[in-house]
Motif scaffolding. Sequence first.
Motif, short mmCIF file in Angstrom:
data_model
loop_
_atom_site.label_atom_id
_atom_site.label_comp_id
_atom_site.label_asym_id
_atom_site.label_seq_id
_atom_site.Cartn_x
_atom_site.Cartn_y
_atom_site.Cartn_z
N UNK A 26 1.93 -17.75 15.39
CA UNK A 26 3.28 -18.02 14.91
C UNK A 26 3.47 -19.51 14.66
N UNK A 27 4.15 -19.87 13.57
CA UNK A 27 4.40 -21.29 13.29
C UNK A 27 5.42 -21.87 14.27
N UNK A 28 5.55 -23.20 14.30
CA UNK A 28 6.48 -23.83 15.23
C UNK A 28 7.93 -23.38 15.06
N UNK A 29 8.32 -22.87 13.90
CA UNK A 29 9.71 -22.46 13.67
C UNK A 29 9.98 -21.03 14.14
N UNK A 30 9.19 -20.55 15.08
CA UNK A 30 9.30 -19.16 15.51
C UNK A 30 10.66 -18.82 16.09
N UNK A 31 11.38 -19.81 16.60
CA UNK A 31 12.70 -19.50 17.18
C UNK A 31 13.84 -19.89 16.24
N UNK A 37 10.39 -16.88 11.73
CA UNK A 37 9.97 -15.48 11.80
C UNK A 37 11.09 -14.52 12.16
N UNK A 38 12.06 -14.97 12.95
CA UNK A 38 13.15 -14.07 13.34
C UNK A 38 13.91 -13.57 12.11
N UNK A 39 14.16 -14.43 11.16
CA UNK A 39 14.84 -14.03 9.93
C UNK A 39 14.02 -13.06 9.11
N UNK A 62 8.54 -7.50 16.36
CA UNK A 62 9.63 -8.11 17.11
C UNK A 62 9.23 -8.28 18.57
N UNK A 63 8.56 -7.28 19.15
CA UNK A 63 8.11 -7.39 20.53
C UNK A 63 7.14 -8.55 20.71
N UNK A 64 6.24 -8.72 19.75
CA UNK A 64 5.28 -9.83 19.80
C UNK A 64 6.01 -11.16 19.71
N UNK A 65 6.97 -11.26 18.82
CA UNK A 65 7.73 -12.49 18.65
C UNK A 65 8.55 -12.80 19.90
N UNK A 66 9.19 -11.79 20.46
CA UNK A 66 10.01 -12.01 21.67
C UNK A 66 9.13 -12.46 22.84
N UNK A 84 20.06 -19.34 20.21
CA UNK A 84 21.24 -18.51 20.00
C UNK A 84 21.07 -17.56 18.82
N UNK A 85 20.39 -17.99 17.77
CA UNK A 85 20.15 -17.13 16.61
C UNK A 85 19.31 -15.90 16.95
N UNK A 86 18.14 -16.08 17.55
CA UNK A 86 17.34 -14.91 17.94
C UNK A 86 18.08 -13.99 18.92
N UNK A 87 18.84 -14.59 19.87
CA UNK A 87 19.60 -13.76 20.80
C UNK A 87 20.66 -12.96 20.07
N UNK A 88 21.34 -13.59 19.10
CA UNK A 88 22.31 -12.86 18.28
C UNK A 88 21.62 -11.71 17.54
N UNK A 89 20.42 -11.97 17.00
CA UNK A 89 19.70 -10.94 16.26
C UNK A 89 19.39 -9.75 17.16
N UNK A 90 18.92 -9.99 18.37
CA UNK A 90 18.64 -8.88 19.30
C UNK A 90 19.91 -8.09 19.58
#
Length: 113
Positions: A26-31, A37-39, A62-66, A84-90
């Motif tokens: 995963x690239x550094x922008x994973x979160x 990647x979340x988007x 998604x499980x791998x990313x989380x 906050x963005x990834x948490x909102x997505x979940x």
Amino acid sequence: MISTAEKHGLIYNDILNYTRGAQKELPPSADNLFKGNWGAWFFMFYYEQYSDDTLDNAVPLLEELYNKLEINQNSNFTYCNGLSGPFWLLHHLKKHEFIELDITDLASDFITA
């Protein structure tokens, strides 16, 4: 001329090829929800839901990313560049019944940090 549905399919396949290809790390922008990647996985959930509900590639990714998400005292909690963005997505995916998970348990990790 290519249709919008066909363009969406190309985007979906590009995301799959990326995750299965040489750049598995995963690239550094994973979160990052908007550029990371979340988007991309957010798009995948909706694409699978509305184009072909037999597809099931988004959940394992998604499980791998989380699992690679790191939450600590120095984490950035902004919406677009932080956690906050990834948490909102979940939360959004659970609310709209894309996934089943215990948000309360996840929130305790975020609140602690």
